[in-house]
Design an enzyme around this catalytic site. Sequence first.
Site, PDB file in Angstrom:
ATOM      1  N   GLY A   1     -54.843  71.159  22.804  1.00  0.00           N
ATOM      2  CA  GLY A   1     -54.536  72.407  23.474  1.00  0.00           C
ATOM      3  C   GLY A   1     -54.239  73.536  22.512  1.00  0.00           C
TER       4      GLY A   1
ATOM      5  CG  LEU B   1     -59.883  71.459  26.098  1.00  0.00           C
ATOM      6  CD1 LEU B   1     -61.007  72.374  25.686  1.00  0.00           C
ATOM      7  CD2 LEU B   1     -58.770  72.239  26.787  1.00  0.00           C
ATOM      8  CG  ASP B   2     -58.800  69.962  22.653  1.00  0.00           C
ATOM      9  OD1 ASP B   2     -59.750  70.699  22.348  1.00  0.00           O
ATOM     10  OD2 ASP B   2     -57.649  70.377  22.859  1.00  0.00           O
ATOM     11  CD  GLU B   3     -58.964  63.375  25.169  1.00  0.00           C
ATOM     12  OE1 GLU B   3     -59.397  62.337  24.647  1.00  0.00           O
ATOM     13  OE2 GLU B   3     -57.745  63.629  25.268  1.00  0.00           O
TER      14      GLU B   3
ATOM     15  NE  ARG C   1     -59.157  61.001  21.581  1.00  0.00           N
ATOM     16  CZ  ARG C   1     -60.158  61.811  21.262  1.00  0.00           C
ATOM     17  NH1 ARG C   1     -61.314  61.332  20.890  1.00  0.00           N
ATOM     18  NH2 ARG C   1     -60.001  63.120  21.350  1.00  0.00           N
TER      19      ARG C   1
END
Lengths: 285, 285, 285, 285
Positions: free
Chosen positions: A202, A228-230, B212
């Site tokens: 974020g 988002l951001d993933e 991840r």
Amino acid sequence: SNEFVLTFSCPQRPGIVHSLTGALVEHDGDIIELKQFDDPRANHYFLRLHFSVADASVAGADGPLRAELAQLAESYGAAWSLTAHGAPQRVLIMVSKFGHCLNDLLYRARVGELPVEIGAVVSNHPDHRGLVEWHGIPFFHVPVTPATKPDAEAKLLELVDRFDIDLVILARYMQILSDELTTALTGRAINIHHSFLPSFKGAKPYHQAYDRGVKTVGATAHYVNDELDEGPIIAQQVLQVDHTYGPEDLVAVGRDTECKALANAVKWHCERRVFLSGNRTVVLT
Amino acid sequence: SNEFVLTFSCPQRPGIVHSLTGALVEHDGDIIELKQFDDPRANHYFLRLHFSVADASVAGADGPLRAELAQLAESYGAAWSLTAHGAPQRVLIMVSKFGHCLNDLLYRARVGELPVEIGAVVSNHPDHRGLVEWHGIPFFHVPVTPATKPDAEAKLLELVDRFDIDLVILARYMQILSDELTTALTGRAINIHHSFLPSFKGAKPYHQAYDRGVKTVGATAHYVNDELDEGPIIAQQVLQVDHTYGPEDLVAVGRDTECKALANAVKWHCERRVFLSGNRTVVLT
Amino acid sequence: SNEFVLTFSCPQRPGIVHSLTGALVEHDGDIIELKQFDDPRANHYFLRLHFSVADASVAGADGPLRAELAQLAESYGAAWSLTAHGAPQRVLIMVSKFGHCLNDLLYRARVGELPVEIGAVVSNHPDHRGLVEWHGIPFFHVPVTPATKPDAEAKLLELVDRFDIDLVILARYMQILSDELTTALTGRAINIHHSFLPSFKGAKPYHQAYDRGVKTVGATAHYVNDELDEGPIIAQQVLQVDHTYGPEDLVAVGRDTECKALANAVKWHCERRVFLSGNRTVVLT
Amino acid sequence: SNEFVLTFSCPQRPGIVHSLTGALVEHDGDIIELKQFDDPRANHYFLRLHFSVADASVAGADGPLRAELAQLAESYGAAWSLTAHGAPQRVLIMVSKFGHCLNDLLYRARVGELPVEIGAVVSNHPDHRGLVEWHGIPFFHVPVTPATKPDAEAKLLELVDRFDIDLVILARYMQILSDELTTALTGRAINIHHSFLPSFKGAKPYHQAYDRGVKTVGATAHYVNDELDEGPIIAQQVLQVDHTYGPEDLVAVGRDTECKALANAVKWHCERRVFLSGNRTVVLT
């Protein structure tokens, strides 16, 4: 040139390398670089093969080597590509006010460090027009407001099409893309996130890092997806810091990590070294 | 020895260094190392001053230098300490099955790299008794079950007391401490978390990192507080990894970062270089 | 602005900080950052003190604080300076064909990361005129041959004088300077050497690194003196490499280390954080 | 186990991988990890292939796969080996007074991080007997004086023979080996040099680093050859330092780089990932 790059990925099965190198041997191919990864957890195989042939036409549009590789790909259920080695990819760079990644990419492209042709630069601010045009590259100022966002994204896709773009680079572009756009660009848009993901998602990650008192900051280059951001991470860079760094100092040292992580990701992608594997990447450097 | 270390922290105000060095000059003190940090955001001042005096008794229990510093501390509203330089702190190490940090700390203590005396080692497993006793250090096997946890923690506090412990080191101790215990140990217990916090809190951080697809892993040494994995960070170490690292490979490379981050944190704490500042630390190295 | 930076270095003696901070207290000064180093081997003291005063005139040309500091400097036998904080230093950049450090410095100066004003750029090649003039900075093409070298160096000194230059930066300037010139520029010329000194002195360090099979390459920023590649080191940066890097690959990855080491050295020098101590430097960051 | 590791290196020629993988396919082999390097400068090919077979006997002493690989090796003029995967190598560690590398290797071997069996430890000092014997490993105190050196070296070779040693590790063994001994151990002795080679050859490298004021120190693990400190480099580790580090501080921080560089070199060698190529190494990690 008579050098080519083959990428090939498919479910694991014995004999893949042997089959592929058999096709090469048959057409007088010679391996320059072979990198592969057998992923034991995904049970999947990934290969990048840089080779030369005596006669480039065998790997051309109707060439027999290409035909044979296509057949092998079909029988193995593989995703594959065969391209001329060193052929530049056409990229479009998006940027907002912070220009350090833009400047870095322009310079690296100029000295031949990245196999890219920068087709255009798009920004929601006019600030970087001078620098971009000095490099002889078209610059498009496309402002974005909540009301104009759909038009702005349509304009972007039109530019991607007009300039025959292979890869969109979000070089600190500070607008959130719509799901439609991220879907349209899946696998061909790379973002630089100004933090060590997944730590500080974020906005204002450097302020979060300051508040938490971390001793290391970093930047993450990743494929864009609709979360988002993933998106799958391609490259990360980190730096040690200490208590004397305020948020704005973290921003300043972060710039170097952002430039380097993004440049690495772009280079590896354009050299066809990056494969998607679920939410991870395999990078055959 | 006639060398001492003064630590001093208080709200910012002009003249602090001048006052403190004035007391030194008056008693024939000579500065060996002076480190300070004026935190502009917290509006707080932090100082660590290593100095020598011609006559050690001036800094002793009833010495005039000590009395004068006490008076200055009161007038500035400061937290302070004055201790003999190099005086070892007494530590107690807690460990479970993974012994790499324990082994590393035992070795560094043995060669004089850490200013500590290891008073005792406590474990909920018997595995490391042999190594610890070979080093000539008492080992206590204190098993923990949900039912016996209060007793186990009471036993720990009894050992802290019996061995006159200044600092408890959680060297991969895999039991969660109760709030009562963390409160009792506030500011004198350091934990090593096997991830780059705040990325991967909780259990199995290396598996999270694998899922991840991160390209960098790390470890975090922090003070224990009553919020799990949220205590003030003292030191972090990171390493680059790639797609070939499975979760167990990440565990293996992580060991080196854990050892080094924890050893740094213990060294700096015991040299009285670490100050708490809200949820952050100031480390005057 | 009412913020100033004092630098002060002299033989060790008790009481120095107390005297200097006494002068500050007397004139309502307030310390923002104090860094000092007591060198036990050189028996020398180094201080950098960033402070504010209520009334800037006390530190001005005829101000009483300046007068008092001058007196203290005399009594301690100190080298010292007192300058406005943040006042940019005027620099001249010299460059040959490789432009990466030039581009990097131009960008960092542009975004305010370096406290410098770039007065001029001098090159023995015409290649970078366009970029430099786009930044609005005068560019001088001064070719060098064995016959014209004295004239070229005279021209350089004339430019240093004309543009009121504080610091000359050799940003991959590939000509060896004469002893006269290095003497004239002592302490105010910084060079970037494209290797980890003292490993690979002289020409083609990356080829030497390749031949030796090193696994780490680096760059060194140092003050120029009359011994080639032997000036005091200010900053170094290193990167891990492996057997796949040919000499030209080492050159490519080396560029990032050169840019960063040089930028750090310039920043620290211009912030007055670098002190000479024999053939070493003390860098109070 | 039915997993094996093939190493294979020979002059470059098209078709090598195809031939080798053909032999695998024929005997129901399945590739687990394949790493190769085509060295364009040396015109030489290097391969490490980790594979499984359904029936382990095909790769056994008289197995048909082994026979076929032997034939291929002959036709390509290759150096090659075929060994059971994970089979530990037998090592002998030599050490003098500094025991950090010894302690590190003992620990890593104990937790299974290194594929080694430590057959014996030899030292010219008695200091580490206790630690070594606690680990259940034979310890030999072999003092060395100019007069006894030939006897000491003969004793060493006798121990290498008696304990069936594959690799000798010089873990800060401070005696210079004779040419006869280095020749006898060519390719099977690894040394850790306590500096970033080739910077600071010879004795007291940390003092040299201090005098030169370097900002980075490092350690180098290399094969022993008959030129002191000039053997092929396998691994290097570096750390940033600054002016506050005296020679003894450099020694202390250097310990961590020495441990890690040596552990990496031993691990890669014993996993058969290291190939000699002139004065360089190829490390297929």
